[in-house]
Design a protein around this motif. Structure first.
Motif, PDB file in Angstrom:
ATOM      1  N   PRO B 234      -0.192  79.755  63.903  1.00 45.44           N
ATOM      2  CA  PRO B 234      -0.345  80.170  62.511  1.00 45.44           C
ATOM      3  C   PRO B 234       0.551  81.366  62.208  1.00 45.44           C
ATOM      4  O   PRO B 234       0.664  82.282  63.026  1.00 45.44           O
ATOM      5  N   LYS B 235       1.181  81.370  61.071  1.00 42.94           N
ATOM      6  CA  LYS B 235       2.103  82.426  60.608  1.00 42.94           C
ATOM      7  C   LYS B 235       3.414  82.469  61.404  1.00 42.94           C
ATOM      8  O   LYS B 235       4.291  83.275  61.111  1.00 42.94           O
ATOM      9  N   ASN B 236       3.535  81.679  62.430  1.00 38.58           N
ATOM     10  CA  ASN B 236       4.778  81.616  63.212  1.00 38.58           C
ATOM     11  C   ASN B 236       5.087  80.138  63.439  1.00 38.58           C
ATOM     12  O   ASN B 236       4.863  79.602  64.514  1.00 38.58           O
ATOM     13  N   THR B 237       5.525  79.478  62.365  1.00 41.34           N
ATOM     14  CA  THR B 237       5.587  78.013  62.421  1.00 41.34           C
ATOM     15  C   THR B 237       7.011  77.494  62.577  1.00 41.34           C
ATOM     16  O   THR B 237       7.982  78.205  62.326  1.00 41.34           O
ATOM     17  N   GLY B 238       7.062  76.221  62.975  1.00 41.14           N
ATOM     18  CA  GLY B 238       8.314  75.491  62.939  1.00 41.14           C
ATOM     19  C   GLY B 238       9.049  75.422  64.255  1.00 41.14           C
ATOM     20  O   GLY B 238       8.738  76.126  65.211  1.00 41.14           O
ATOM     21  N   PRO B 239      10.064  74.541  64.291  1.00 40.19           N
ATOM     22  CA  PRO B 239      10.942  74.494  65.456  1.00 40.19           C
ATOM     23  C   PRO B 239      11.851  75.714  65.450  1.00 40.19           C
ATOM     24  O   PRO B 239      12.097  76.292  64.410  1.00 40.19           O
ATOM     25  N   LYS B 240      12.340  76.116  66.610  1.00 41.44           N
ATOM     26  CA  LYS B 240      13.135  77.347  66.689  1.00 41.44           C
ATOM     27  C   LYS B 240      14.210  77.203  67.758  1.00 41.44           C
ATOM     28  O   LYS B 240      13.951  76.644  68.826  1.00 41.44           O
ATOM     29  N   LEU B 241      15.374  77.726  67.457  1.00 41.36           N
ATOM     30  CA  LEU B 241      16.449  77.737  68.456  1.00 41.36           C
ATOM     31  C   LEU B 241      16.412  79.068  69.206  1.00 41.36           C
ATOM     32  O   LEU B 241      16.353  80.129  68.598  1.00 41.36           O
ATOM     33  N   TYR B 242      16.430  78.977  70.516  1.00 41.25           N
ATOM     34  CA  TYR B 242      16.446  80.171  71.366  1.00 41.25           C
ATOM     35  C   TYR B 242      17.783  80.237  72.093  1.00 41.25           C
ATOM     36  O   TYR B 242      18.223  79.237  72.676  1.00 41.25           O
ATOM     37  N   CYS B 243      18.411  81.411  72.063  1.00 38.53           N
ATOM     38  CA  CYS B 243      19.688  81.573  72.766  1.00 38.53           C
ATOM     39  C   CYS B 243      19.422  82.392  74.022  1.00 38.53           C
ATOM     40  O   CYS B 243      18.903  83.500  73.913  1.00 38.53           O
ATOM     41  N   VAL B 244      19.769  81.859  75.160  1.00 39.99           N
ATOM     42  CA  VAL B 244      19.568  82.605  76.394  1.00 39.99           C
ATOM     43  C   VAL B 244      20.923  82.869  77.041  1.00 39.99           C
ATOM     44  O   VAL B 244      21.724  81.948  77.214  1.00 39.99           O
ATOM     45  N   SER B 245      21.177  84.128  77.364  1.00 37.64           N
ATOM     46  CA  SER B 245      22.456  84.469  77.985  1.00 37.64           C
ATOM     47  C   SER B 245      22.250  85.554  79.028  1.00 37.64           C
ATOM     48  O   SER B 245      21.155  86.085  79.178  1.00 37.64           O
ATOM     49  N   GLY B 246      23.308  85.890  79.726  1.00 36.53           N
ATOM     50  CA  GLY B 246      23.235  86.911  80.764  1.00 36.53           C
ATOM     51  C   GLY B 246      22.997  86.291  82.130  1.00 36.53           C
ATOM     52  O   GLY B 246      23.516  85.215  82.431  1.00 36.53           O
ATOM     53  N   HIS B 247      22.150  86.963  82.929  1.00 35.72           N
ATOM     54  CA  HIS B 247      21.943  86.544  84.313  1.00 35.72           C
ATOM     55  C   HIS B 247      20.924  85.417  84.451  1.00 35.72           C
ATOM     56  O   HIS B 247      19.893  85.580  85.090  1.00 35.72           O
ATOM     57  N   VAL B 248      21.174  84.277  83.857  1.00 38.28           N
ATOM     58  CA  VAL B 248      20.352  83.089  84.118  1.00 38.28           C
ATOM     59  C   VAL B 248      21.266  81.969  84.590  1.00 38.28           C
ATOM     60  O   VAL B 248      22.456  81.953  84.278  1.00 38.28           O
ATOM     61  N   LYS B 249      20.675  81.022  85.335  1.00 41.04           N
ATOM     62  CA  LYS B 249      21.514  79.965  85.907  1.00 41.04           C
ATOM     63  C   LYS B 249      22.022  78.996  84.855  1.00 41.04           C
ATOM     64  O   LYS B 249      23.113  78.463  84.964  1.00 41.04           O
ATOM     65  N   LYS B 250      21.180  78.721  83.852  1.00 42.12           N
ATOM     66  CA  LYS B 250      21.624  77.787  82.809  1.00 42.12           C
ATOM     67  C   LYS B 250      21.511  78.434  81.429  1.00 42.12           C
ATOM     68  O   LYS B 250      20.567  78.183  80.691  1.00 42.12           O
ATOM     69  N   PRO B 251      22.486  79.275  81.066  1.00 42.15           N
ATOM     70  CA  PRO B 251      22.431  79.881  79.734  1.00 42.15           C
ATOM     71  C   PRO B 251      22.702  78.833  78.654  1.00 42.15           C
ATOM     72  O   PRO B 251      23.243  77.760  78.959  1.00 42.15           O
ATOM     73  N   GLY B 252      22.325  79.127  77.435  1.00 45.85           N
ATOM     74  CA  GLY B 252      22.623  78.204  76.336  1.00 45.85           C
ATOM     75  C   GLY B 252      21.588  78.280  75.242  1.00 45.85           C
ATOM     76  O   GLY B 252      20.721  79.151  75.244  1.00 45.85           O
ATOM     77  N   VAL B 253      21.705  77.323  74.288  1.00 45.23           N
ATOM     78  CA  VAL B 253      20.757  77.266  73.178  1.00 45.23           C
ATOM     79  C   VAL B 253      19.684  76.234  73.511  1.00 45.23           C
ATOM     80  O   VAL B 253      19.989  75.113  73.904  1.00 45.23           O
ATOM     81  N   TYR B 254      18.420  76.630  73.389  1.00 40.86           N
ATOM     82  CA  TYR B 254      17.297  75.742  73.676  1.00 40.86           C
ATOM     83  C   TYR B 254      16.431  75.639  72.437  1.00 40.86           C
ATOM     84  O   TYR B 254      16.210  76.632  71.757  1.00 40.86           O
ATOM     85  N   GLU B 255      15.953  74.432  72.152  1.00 41.66           N
ATOM     86  CA  GLU B 255      15.058  74.283  71.008  1.00 41.66           C
ATOM     87  C   GLU B 255      13.629  74.031  71.484  1.00 41.66           C
ATOM     88  O   GLU B 255      13.376  73.143  72.304  1.00 41.66           O
ATOM     89  N   PHE B 256      12.714  74.837  70.977  1.00 42.87           N
ATOM     90  CA  PHE B 256      11.291  74.706  71.298  1.00 42.87           C
ATOM     91  C   PHE B 256      10.497  74.922  70.020  1.00 42.87           C
ATOM     92  O   PHE B 256      11.009  75.508  69.068  1.00 42.87           O
TER      93      PHE B 256
END
Lengths: 176, 436
Positions: B234-256
């Motif tokens: 509630p109050k935080n609705t909808g699909p969202k694109l998350y951008c992950v970068s830096g020290h991760v093995k698989k950086p990129g844009v993820y949709e959740f």
């Protein structure tokens, strides 16, 4: 015409040479006229017009500023103010290839400074300088919005993503 | 939580940027549907969806639209903010380059809903040259099919869209800076109020929405507000694109769906931390968001949860740093960014950001003074809330949080004139310094 520093190539350090007449090429002028129709005020076309001029001659010279000010009914000082505010307008000539290395956090922790260092030491230039043959200028830039494929290097308009010291080393050799 | 493909459903299809691919996937049907309803119904629909703006501030979109004065004789403008300059953010670029028609359809519907004048602008950052080309091509296709221009699909509604390229200034992502920049000025934000909904671009009522926000609009029209609310909390609705970068093995844009767990996102979906080192710090919402420590990341990624944790959701640009990172070095880099990008208008921000950079630089170079950690913390208090726009506050986020949460490392750095063992400096101190 008095010059602050007659020999300085910096646009901000000398006045426009009014003995020179410059103008857009017919193609660029057509694009400029089309631009004016997209905005309710002439002034609003300033940013795109500066891009257009820079595409033509590679930088925004004092003469360009005076010319555009005339076209858009603005004071040249106003144009100078805009040019110096935005990073992308080159206030002096740049090389045929403008290498811009992003060193912001996401790129930095993926070793962007090693790439930046390699570009400068290989070409023997300081940041912002151009090689003597006018081939390459190297500058450090802020986040280019390509952090997922960091580090990223922008050469003119193109992004080179997932760059490495080796890949940039090879790439610099291919730039003519 | 499993990744979804709602906003990104066309991304990855061959020729995803072309209008034929978009139409064959059901594109522009929402526009036809929207033009049959009234603008007020559409505003109500977006209000009902409880969508909050995706640009960073998280202001409810429908409410923003309803702030337009009802009786103003002036034309109304819709501006799309595609400036995407927040460090760690690269989500809008995915939509612009891979599914431009989703944005264009969203803009036409939104412009209709707010009764916009016949010209809208997309303010795209100057560096996105390719993105601007893709958009211009897509706009030509849309004009050819009659989705843009006079009397769109026989509805009597006229609209055209102009792509306006910025020229490399982070501050133009701030809505008042963006408006100034479109008008052809230096991008120095204006005082609010009056808010843009009352006096915006060219002195007219103006709505500024982010690319991702506008791209959600066709989905809401197609599937309804209830469907949109089925994603997230509630109050935080909808699909969202998350951008992950830096020290991760698989950086990129993820949709959740809104509210994916940050720890799960980093360790399960992004493959964990590079070199299998321990995690050190996470910036969860783009460069201006205060840092989180590993103990704090077990939380849902949405506006309210992150605000409660003392940071911000911002643009969902997640920058991950592993234990090899010298926190003074990382904080210096963020401070350098804000010092460079401060527009120079308000003294606390213009002077303060430069001093923060200078002090962090001297700590990094071994010249730190015993009181510097406290001094930095004190400075953030003197900058934050004392500037016209949010850049001053943004500049304080990373610095204040780093000094507070990694105080021991700052003290170590000052006392020992060097990095904490096991951490490294990624910048090169021996390099010539370039002019800003």
């Amino acid at each position: 015409m008095a010059h602050l520093q007659p020999d300085s190539p910096y646009a901000t350090e000398r006045f426009a040479d009014t003995t020179k007449t410059i103008a857009f090429s017919p193609e660029a002028k057509a694009k400029f006229d089309a631009l004016l129709e997209r905005y309710p005020t002439k002034e609003a076309a300033l940013l795109p017009a500066l891009h257009l001029a820079q595409e033509e001659i590679g930088w925004v010279s004092p003469e360009v500023m005076v010319y555009l000010a005339g076209l858009l009914d603005l004071e040249p000082a106003k144009v100078l103010g805009v040019v110096t505010f935005y990073n992308m307008y080159n206030q002096r000539p740049v090389g045929r290839h403008h290498v811009q290395v992003c060193t912001n956090l996401s790129c930095m922790i993926r070793n962007a400074y090693d790439i930046y260092d390699r570009c400068l030491s290989k070409l023997g230039i300081h940041p912002g300088e151009t090689t003597k043959d006018g081939r390459i200028t190297v500058t450090e830039v802020e986040c280019l919005g390509s952090c997922g494929t960091a580090p990223v290097v922008q050469i003119n308009n193109d992004y080179h993503e997932n760059a490495s010291v080796e890949s940039i080393d090879t790439l610099l050799d291919t730039l003519k | 939580m499993e990744p979804i493909r709602v906003l990104t459903k066309n991304v990855g299809k061959p020729g995803s940027a072309s209008i034929d691919t978009y139409i064959s996937g059901g594109g522009y049907e929402s526009l036809k549907k929207a033009l049959k309803s009234t603008p007020d119904e559409l505003v109500q629909l977006v209000k009902d969806s409880e969508m909050r703006g995706r640009g960073g501030a998280g202001f409810p979109t429908g409410m923003k639209w309803s702030f337009l004065p009802k009786d103003s004789p002036k034309p109304r403008y819709l501006l799309c903010n595609a400036d995407e300059s927040e460090p760690g953010t690269f989500k809008d670029r995915v939509i612009i380059e891979h599914d431009p028609h989703l944005l264009i359809e969203g803009m036409i519907i939104s412009a209709f809903a707010i009764r916009s004048c016949p010209m809208s602008y997309i303010y795209i950052r100057g560096e996105f040259h390719h993105g601007a080309m893709v958009l211009n091509r897509a706009l030509d296709e849309a004009r050819a099919k009659g989705f843009l221009g006079k009397n769109i699909l026989g509805s009597g509604f006229d609209l055209d869209i102009t792509v306006h390229r910025g020229a490399g200034a982070y501050i133009c992502g701030e809505e008042m800076g963006l408006i100034e920049s479109i008008e052809g000025h230096r991008g120095q934000p204006r005082v609010k109020p009056p808010f843009p909904a009352v006096v915006g671009v060219f002195g007219s009522p103006t709505i500024v929405n982010n690319v991702e926000t506008l791209s959600c609009v066709p989905l809401i029209v197609e599937h309804g507000a209830e469907w949109f609310k089925s994603f997230g909390q509630p109050k935080n609705t909808g699909p969202k694109l998350y951008c992950v970068s830096g020290h991760v093995k698989k950086p990129g844009v993820y949709e959740f769906p809104m509210g994916v767990n940050l720890q799960e996102l980093i360790y399960e979906h992004c493959g964990g931390i590079t070199d299998d080192l321990p995690l050190k710090a996470v910036i969860p919402g783009g460069g201006s968001a205060p840092m989180l420590t590993p103990a704090e990341i077990d939380l849902p990624m949405n506006f309210d949860a992150l605000m409660k944790a003392g940071t911000m959701f911002g643009s969902a640009g997640i920058i991950v740093m592993n234990s090899s990172t010298c926190i003074v070095d990382a904080t210096w880099r963020m401070a350098k960014f804000f010092a460079h990008e401060s527009c120079g208008q308000c003294t606390p921000c213009r002077e303060g950001t430069n001093w923060m950079e200078t002090i962090l630089d001297r700590i990094e170079r071994g010249g730190g003074r015993p009181q510097d950690a406290d001094l930095l913390f004190d400075m953030t208090d003197n900058i934050g809330g004392k500037s016209l726009c949010a850049l001053g506050d943004a500049a304080c986020g990373p610095v204040a949080s780093a000094v507070k949460k990694f105080r021991d490392e700052f003290i170590y750095h000052i006392e020992h004139k060097g990095c904490l063992p096991g951490t490294k400096r990624y910048r090169r101190l021996d390099m010539p310094v370039g002019a800003h």
